[in-house]
Design a protein around this motif. Structure first.
Motif, PDB file in Angstrom:
ATOM      1  N   GLN A   1      40.000  12.448  12.371  1.00  0.00           N
ATOM      2  CA  GLN A   1      41.421  12.716  12.490  1.00  0.00           C
ATOM      3  C   GLN A   1      42.160  11.621  13.256  1.00  0.00           C
ATOM      4  O   GLN A   1      43.394  11.623  13.280  1.00  0.00           O
ATOM      5  CB  GLN A   1      41.648  14.059  13.194  1.00  0.00           C
ATOM      6  CG  GLN A   1      41.067  15.248  12.454  1.00  0.00           C
ATOM      7  CD  GLN A   1      41.157  16.524  13.269  1.00  0.00           C
ATOM      8  OE1 GLN A   1      40.189  16.964  13.858  1.00  0.00           O
ATOM      9  NE2 GLN A   1      42.350  17.118  13.312  1.00  0.00           N
TER      10      GLN A   1
ATOM     11  N   LYS B   1      48.871  10.453  11.981  1.00  0.00           N
ATOM     12  CA  LYS B   1      49.248  11.809  11.576  1.00  0.00           C
ATOM     13  C   LYS B   1      48.877  12.832  12.642  1.00  0.00           C
ATOM     14  O   LYS B   1      49.600  13.811  12.869  1.00  0.00           O
ATOM     15  CB  LYS B   1      48.571  12.144  10.251  1.00  0.00           C
ATOM     16  CG  LYS B   1      48.959  13.514   9.708  1.00  0.00           C
ATOM     17  CD  LYS B   1      48.288  13.786   8.375  1.00  0.00           C
ATOM     18  CE  LYS B   1      48.659  15.178   7.858  1.00  0.00           C
ATOM     19  NZ  LYS B   1      48.003  15.478   6.567  1.00  0.00           N
ATOM     20  N   ILE B   2      47.754  12.629  13.331  1.00  0.00           N
ATOM     21  CA  ILE B   2      47.313  13.581  14.347  1.00  0.00           C
ATOM     22  C   ILE B   2      48.299  13.654  15.506  1.00  0.00           C
ATOM     23  O   ILE B   2      48.506  14.712  16.112  1.00  0.00           O
ATOM     24  CB  ILE B   2      45.902  13.202  14.856  1.00  0.00           C
ATOM     25  CG1 ILE B   2      45.397  14.231  15.869  1.00  0.00           C
ATOM     26  CG2 ILE B   2      45.910  11.821  15.499  1.00  0.00           C
ATOM     27  CD1 ILE B   2      45.187  15.590  15.297  1.00  0.00           C
TER      28      ILE B   2
ATOM     29  N   GLU C   1      51.592  13.343  15.291  1.00  0.00           N
ATOM     30  CA  GLU C   1      52.697  14.202  14.862  1.00  0.00           C
ATOM     31  C   GLU C   1      52.258  15.663  14.847  1.00  0.00           C
ATOM     32  O   GLU C   1      53.041  16.565  15.194  1.00  0.00           O
ATOM     33  CB  GLU C   1      53.173  13.764  13.473  1.00  0.00           C
ATOM     34  CG  GLU C   1      54.423  14.489  12.990  1.00  0.00           C
ATOM     35  CD  GLU C   1      55.618  14.262  13.905  1.00  0.00           C
ATOM     36  OE1 GLU C   1      56.495  15.146  13.943  1.00  0.00           O
ATOM     37  OE2 GLU C   1      55.675  13.201  14.581  1.00  0.00           O
ATOM     38  N   THR C   2      51.017  15.918  14.454  1.00  0.00           N
ATOM     39  CA  THR C   2      50.499  17.291  14.443  1.00  0.00           C
ATOM     40  C   THR C   2      50.510  17.885  15.844  1.00  0.00           C
ATOM     41  O   THR C   2      50.929  19.029  16.047  1.00  0.00           O
ATOM     42  CB  THR C   2      49.080  17.312  13.868  1.00  0.00           C
ATOM     43  OG1 THR C   2      49.085  16.803  12.533  1.00  0.00           O
ATOM     44  CG2 THR C   2      48.518  18.727  13.864  1.00  0.00           C
TER      45      THR C   2
ATOM     46  N   GLU D   1      40.722  17.330   8.491  1.00  0.00           N
ATOM     47  CA  GLU D   1      42.108  17.224   8.954  1.00  0.00           C
ATOM     48  C   GLU D   1      42.856  18.539   8.769  1.00  0.00           C
ATOM     49  O   GLU D   1      43.596  18.974   9.641  1.00  0.00           O
ATOM     50  CB  GLU D   1      42.822  16.095   8.206  1.00  0.00           C
ATOM     51  CG  GLU D   1      42.351  14.708   8.603  1.00  0.00           C
ATOM     52  CD  GLU D   1      43.210  13.614   7.987  1.00  0.00           C
ATOM     53  OE1 GLU D   1      44.192  13.956   7.289  1.00  0.00           O
ATOM     54  OE2 GLU D   1      42.896  12.425   8.197  1.00  0.00           O
ATOM     55  N   LYS D   2      42.632  19.173   7.633  1.00  0.00           N
ATOM     56  CA  LYS D   2      43.313  20.449   7.372  1.00  0.00           C
ATOM     57  C   LYS D   2      42.818  21.523   8.339  1.00  0.00           C
ATOM     58  O   LYS D   2      43.609  22.293   8.907  1.00  0.00           O
ATOM     59  CB  LYS D   2      43.073  20.872   5.922  1.00  0.00           C
ATOM     60  CG  LYS D   2      43.838  22.132   5.524  1.00  0.00           C
ATOM     61  CD  LYS D   2      43.670  22.445   4.048  1.00  0.00           C
ATOM     62  CE  LYS D   2      44.371  21.383   3.186  1.00  0.00           C
ATOM     63  NZ  LYS D   2      44.364  21.757   1.758  1.00  0.00           N
TER      64      LYS D   2
ATOM     65  N   TYR E   1      47.346  24.194  15.978  1.00  0.00           N
ATOM     66  CA  TYR E   1      48.496  25.104  16.002  1.00  0.00           C
ATOM     67  C   TYR E   1      48.101  26.455  16.601  1.00  0.00           C
ATOM     68  O   TYR E   1      48.834  27.030  17.417  1.00  0.00           O
ATOM     69  CB  TYR E   1      49.050  25.281  14.582  1.00  0.00           C
ATOM     70  CG  TYR E   1      50.045  24.220  14.182  1.00  0.00           C
ATOM     71  CD1 TYR E   1      51.410  24.400  14.382  1.00  0.00           C
ATOM     72  CD2 TYR E   1      49.612  23.029  13.596  1.00  0.00           C
ATOM     73  CE1 TYR E   1      52.324  23.418  14.013  1.00  0.00           C
ATOM     74  CE2 TYR E   1      50.513  22.037  13.225  1.00  0.00           C
ATOM     75  CZ  TYR E   1      51.874  22.239  13.437  1.00  0.00           C
ATOM     76  OH  TYR E   1      52.773  21.274  13.074  1.00  0.00           O
TER      77      TYR E   1
ATOM     78  N   GLU F   1      44.122  20.762  11.885  1.00  0.00           N
ATOM     79  CA  GLU F   1      45.541  21.091  12.050  1.00  0.00           C
ATOM     80  C   GLU F   1      45.712  22.574  12.347  1.00  0.00           C
ATOM     81  O   GLU F   1      46.471  22.965  13.244  1.00  0.00           O
ATOM     82  CB  GLU F   1      46.296  20.701  10.782  1.00  0.00           C
ATOM     83  CG  GLU F   1      47.796  20.936  10.874  1.00  0.00           C
ATOM     84  CD  GLU F   1      48.520  20.465   9.623  1.00  0.00           C
ATOM     85  OE1 GLU F   1      49.670  20.896   9.412  1.00  0.00           O
ATOM     86  OE2 GLU F   1      47.932  19.656   8.861  1.00  0.00           O
ATOM     87  N   TRP F   2      44.984  23.406  11.615  1.00  0.00           N
ATOM     88  CA  TRP F   2      45.055  24.852  11.868  1.00  0.00           C
ATOM     89  C   TRP F   2      44.575  25.161  13.289  1.00  0.00           C
ATOM     90  O   TRP F   2      45.175  25.974  14.004  1.00  0.00           O
ATOM     91  CB  TRP F   2      44.180  25.594  10.854  1.00  0.00           C
ATOM     92  CG  TRP F   2      44.073  27.073  11.166  1.00  0.00           C
ATOM     93  CD1 TRP F   2      44.902  28.061  10.768  1.00  0.00           C
ATOM     94  CD2 TRP F   2      43.077  27.678  11.990  1.00  0.00           C
ATOM     95  NE1 TRP F   2      44.509  29.261  11.294  1.00  0.00           N
ATOM     96  CE2 TRP F   2      43.386  29.057  12.048  1.00  0.00           C
ATOM     97  CE3 TRP F   2      41.969  27.203  12.683  1.00  0.00           C
ATOM     98  CZ2 TRP F   2      42.611  29.958  12.758  1.00  0.00           C
ATOM     99  CZ3 TRP F   2      41.208  28.101  13.410  1.00  0.00           C
ATOM    100  CH2 TRP F   2      41.517  29.458  13.445  1.00  0.00           C
TER     101      TRP F   2
ATOM    102  N   CYS G   1      54.169  18.572  17.018  1.00  0.00           N
ATOM    103  CA  CYS G   1      54.744  19.766  16.377  1.00  0.00           C
ATOM    104  C   CYS G   1      54.111  21.038  16.926  1.00  0.00           C
ATOM    105  O   CYS G   1      54.798  22.052  17.140  1.00  0.00           O
ATOM    106  CB  CYS G   1      54.543  19.687  14.867  1.00  0.00           C
ATOM    107  SG  CYS G   1      55.515  18.390  14.063  1.00  0.00           S
ATOM    108  N   ALA G   2      52.801  21.013  17.158  1.00  0.00           N
ATOM    109  CA  ALA G   2      52.126  22.186  17.700  1.00  0.00           C
ATOM    110  C   ALA G   2      52.658  22.530  19.078  1.00  0.00           C
ATOM    111  O   ALA G   2      52.857  23.715  19.423  1.00  0.00           O
ATOM    112  CB  ALA G   2      50.619  21.949  17.750  1.00  0.00           C
TER     113      ALA G   2
END
Length: 741
Positions: free
Chosen positions: A578, A583-584, A586-587, A547-548, A555, A551-552, A590-591
């Protein structure tokens, strides 16, 4: 439960239908065919005999007339010559025809001209006036033959093989002078001693003019034949349409259905009689066969894809997907039935030097041989897997003693893999290291068992390799030496060691124009150099860091793609791990907000390495779709990425696995599967991408499918490049487009 028989599992092919021999239907066996044949034959025979006899008679009469006219012109010529040249004598045959002219001097010498007052041209003019056709005075030369006195051109008879000898005697027939053919009568001119001086030749006309009547008759005859045959065709066609056509056409329709050729709609359904009722019944049968055939093809394709999804294409061992499915099943049986098992992780020692020294071909042979040796050691209920690279696993079913049985199997594996291998004439020696975790003693989840077996494997490598260790509590790894350790991956993210490369996705029906790019993560490790995704993605999933890292990746890809032209898209891979929470979503939101990237230019690719939980995943995918972002099913045809996913989940795009594309130019089955998938995509409105296109032949096969929704990616179009190079490519493409405009 999956056992060692999986390696020998092949695609289940439906039982072939028994085909009963039957005579092939020929049109000439039908009533229509027989009527047409007999009618045509009768017409051709009658007309052929009549026209042939007429042509023969015309030819005979024409030739008789030509010969008589040529003889008459020769007589006129000899008569005029005797009146002009008193010293000339002639000889005749028994019919009174002059066949030779005798003279002591040539008719064109000066003395003869002075005595007679006629030159040869005057004489020839007089002959032409009387015969109404050209005439020639020829002089004979032993080397050149007969030469015209006026034009100096050579006259040759063409009805005789020896044309010179033909003119030495009385001759009637065709001759050529000045490139034209004439029917002539020729009388040789000789001395009293028999020496040949020349010949007087008179024509009755050119060949084309003489043959005009004959040719006209022939043309008329052919015209009449064509006309009669045309009338016959019309009559036969009328018979077919009104009397005979429905029966053979319907017989043919049934035969086509029996041969599983169901593309043509049954004719004559609109007839209001028994034929129409029969046609409607045949059409119902055809529609039923179409539906059955489509379902059967889908079933066969699903079976083949299921096999490919669970097996490694190189070694034919079950792959990582099969490993995860099997270990989940065994854990379920552990909780319900108390069935225990062992996990053995096996890593080949010194495989990389072999691969680097001898090349990937030898390396692949070595992996195949290792797989065969491992498979030979499996017991009842055991399962060997290739997890990737030179890493294997064995799920061992325990009967009584987990420790003892694991030690025994590990010893056999170490001995088997330490024996020399022979690959393409090279003798190679390697060894292996083994880490063992027992369930439930060392864990009761897939992640725990894998992590503990991996720790034990690391311990074996630390002890000099070629050995095995069980997991024991307190085992740790040195992060600086183990790339799969979680802290090292976290440090890599924090220190910006991960970078993005992009592989272009091109259209196949628009001169290979770049449609977009797929973002591929790389790890620029400070010690190991540039690492590929297979070195860390799977482990990141197993230890909970995906997940971390994901996320990178999102973005970074959105931020860089925002600077591309508005027509270019970017695809980002997302792990099924993921998709277990919102949560994905929202990721992604935001991206997109931070980068300013249009949601329509972003596609989320879902890999098929993990089975998607419908209850948990479907709402997440629907929420992502609501953002305006595209959803693509990656590696379709492998793993869990099967046909039912396209129906259950809101995918708008799927990517055909490279395992199918790799052999598309060698395997009819692969070509048929890909063609069927592209047709399915066109029918259902999916976009589809062929992955792993590496050769011109693969590209041409895909391009021939002619589907505008079909795109492709692979080394044939270029390897993955960093962001700087992508910007350069896009600027170059923009300049080319501007120049074309």
């Amino acid at each position: 439960m999956i056992d060692k028989e999986l390696i020998n599992h092949d695609v289940v092919v439906p039982r072939e239908k028994v085909s009963y021999p039957r005579s092939k239907y020929h049109w000439y066996h039908s009533i229509t065919g027989k009527v047409a044949i007999y009618l045509m034959i009768g017409i051709l025979i009658a007309y052929g005999v009549g026209s042939g006899a007429g042509l023969f008679e015309v030819n005979r009469i024409s030739h008789e007339q030509w010969f008589k006219q040529a003889a008459t012109n020769s007589q006129i010529s000899s008569y005029i010559i005797r009146n002009i040249y008193t010293s000339v004598a002639v000889k005749s045959n028994h019919e009174g025809q002059v066949v030779t002219i005798e003279t002591e001097r040539p008719l064109d010498d000066d003395e003869t001209v002075i005595q007679t007052g006629f030159n040869p041209a005057d004489m020839l003019t007089l002959i032409s006036t009387q015969t109404h056709n050209p005439a020639w005075l020829l002089l004979y030369d032993e080397k050149q033959g007969f030469i015209d006195t006026e034009s100096a051109q050579k006259l040759s008879a063409i009805d005789e093989k020896d044309n010179v000898s033909a003119l030495k005697r009385y001759y009637r027939g065709f001759a050529t002078l000045g490139g034209k053919e004439y029917f002539v009568g020729s009388i040789p001119i000789v001395t009293s001693s028999g020496k040949l001086l020349g010949a007087i030749v008179s024509s009755i006309g050119e060949r084309d003019a003489l043959s005009a009547t004959h040719n006209k008759l022939l043309k008329n005859t052919l015209f009449m034949l064509i006309f009669i045959l045309g009338v016959t065709v019309i009559v036969v066609n009328w018979l077919v349409r009104n009397l005979f056509r429905p029966v053979p056409r319907l017989v043919q329709a049934v035969s086509l259905i029996a041969d599983e050729k169901t593309d043509e709609v049954t004719p004559f359904q609109n007839q209001d009689d028994e034929i129409g009722e029969l046609a409607k019944a045949i059409e119902k049968l055809r529609v039923a066969m179409v539906d059955r055939g489509y379902l059967q093809r889908m079933q066969e394709m699903a079976q083949k894809m299921e096999y490919m999804a669970y097996h490694d294409s190189l070694t034919l061992l079950p792959n990582r997907v099969a490993y995860r499915k099997s270990i989940d099943e065994r854990l379920s049986q552990l909780s319900t039935q108390g069935t225990i098992f062992n996990l053995l992780l096996i890593d080949l020692d010194n495989f990389k030097p072999v691969n680097d020294t001898y090349g990937h071909v030898i390396g692949d042979e070595l992996l195949i041989e290792c797989s065969a040796r491992l498979f030979a050691l499996l017991g009842e209920g055991d399962m060997a897997n290739r997890l990737g690279g030179d890493e294997f696993s064995i799920l061992q079913q325990v009967n009584r003693d987990p420790i003892g049985e694991a030690q025994s199997l590990a010893k056999k594996v170490l001995e088997a893999l330490s024996k020399p291998f022979t690959c393409s004439g090279h003798t190679l020696s390697i060894s292996s290291s083994i880490g063992i975790a027992c369930a439930p003693q060392h864990g009761n989840t897939r992640e725990d068992l894998f992590a503990h077996a991996d720790l034990a494997l690391y311990t074996s490598k630390s002890f000099g390799r070629n050995c095995s260790h069980f997991y024991s509590y307190g085992m740790t790894m040195n992060p600086s030496n183990n790339l799969l350790f979680s802290q090292e991956i976290e440090n890599g993210i924090r220190n910006n060691e991960f970078i993005l490369h992009y592989q272009k996705i091109v259209g196949l029906n628009s001169n290979s124009t770049t449609k977009g790019y797929e973002a591929l993560v790389r790890w620029q490790h400070p010690v190991r150099g540039l690492l590929q995704p297979h070195d860390f993605i799977s482990v990141s999933e197993d230890i909970g860091l995906i997940e971390k890292l994901g996320e990178w990746l999102l973005y970074s890809a959105c931020k860089e793609a925002a600077h591309w032209p508005l027509t270019k898209t970017v695809a980002v891979n997302v792990s099924p791990h993921q998709l277990r929470t919102m949560k994905i979503v929202e990721t992604i939101r935001c991206a997109l907000q931070e980068s300013g990237l249009d949601p329509a230019r972003l596609a989320i690719e879902i890999t098929g390495s993990e089975q998607l939980d419908r209850e948990a995943t479907l709402p997440v995918l629907q929420a992502i779709q609501a953002l305006g972002v595209g959803l693509a099913l990656d590696e379709f045809g492998t793993g869990f990425a099967t046909l039912d996913y396209l129906i259950i989940f809101p995918f708008s795009h799927f990517k055909i696995s490279r395992t199918l594309i790799d052999v598309i130019d060698k395997s009819e089955d692969s070509r048929a599967l890909v063609s069927m998938l592209v047709a399915f995509a066109a029918r259902r409105g999916f976009n589809v991408t062929a992955e792993g296109v590496e050769t011109r032949q693969q590209y041409e096969i895909l391009a021939d499918l002619g589907n505008e929704r079909l795109t492709a990616q692979g080394y044939y179009f270029g390897r993955a490049a960093d962001s700087t190079r992508v910007i350069t490519e896009l600027e170059h493409e923009k300049m080319e487009t501007t120049c074309r405009l």
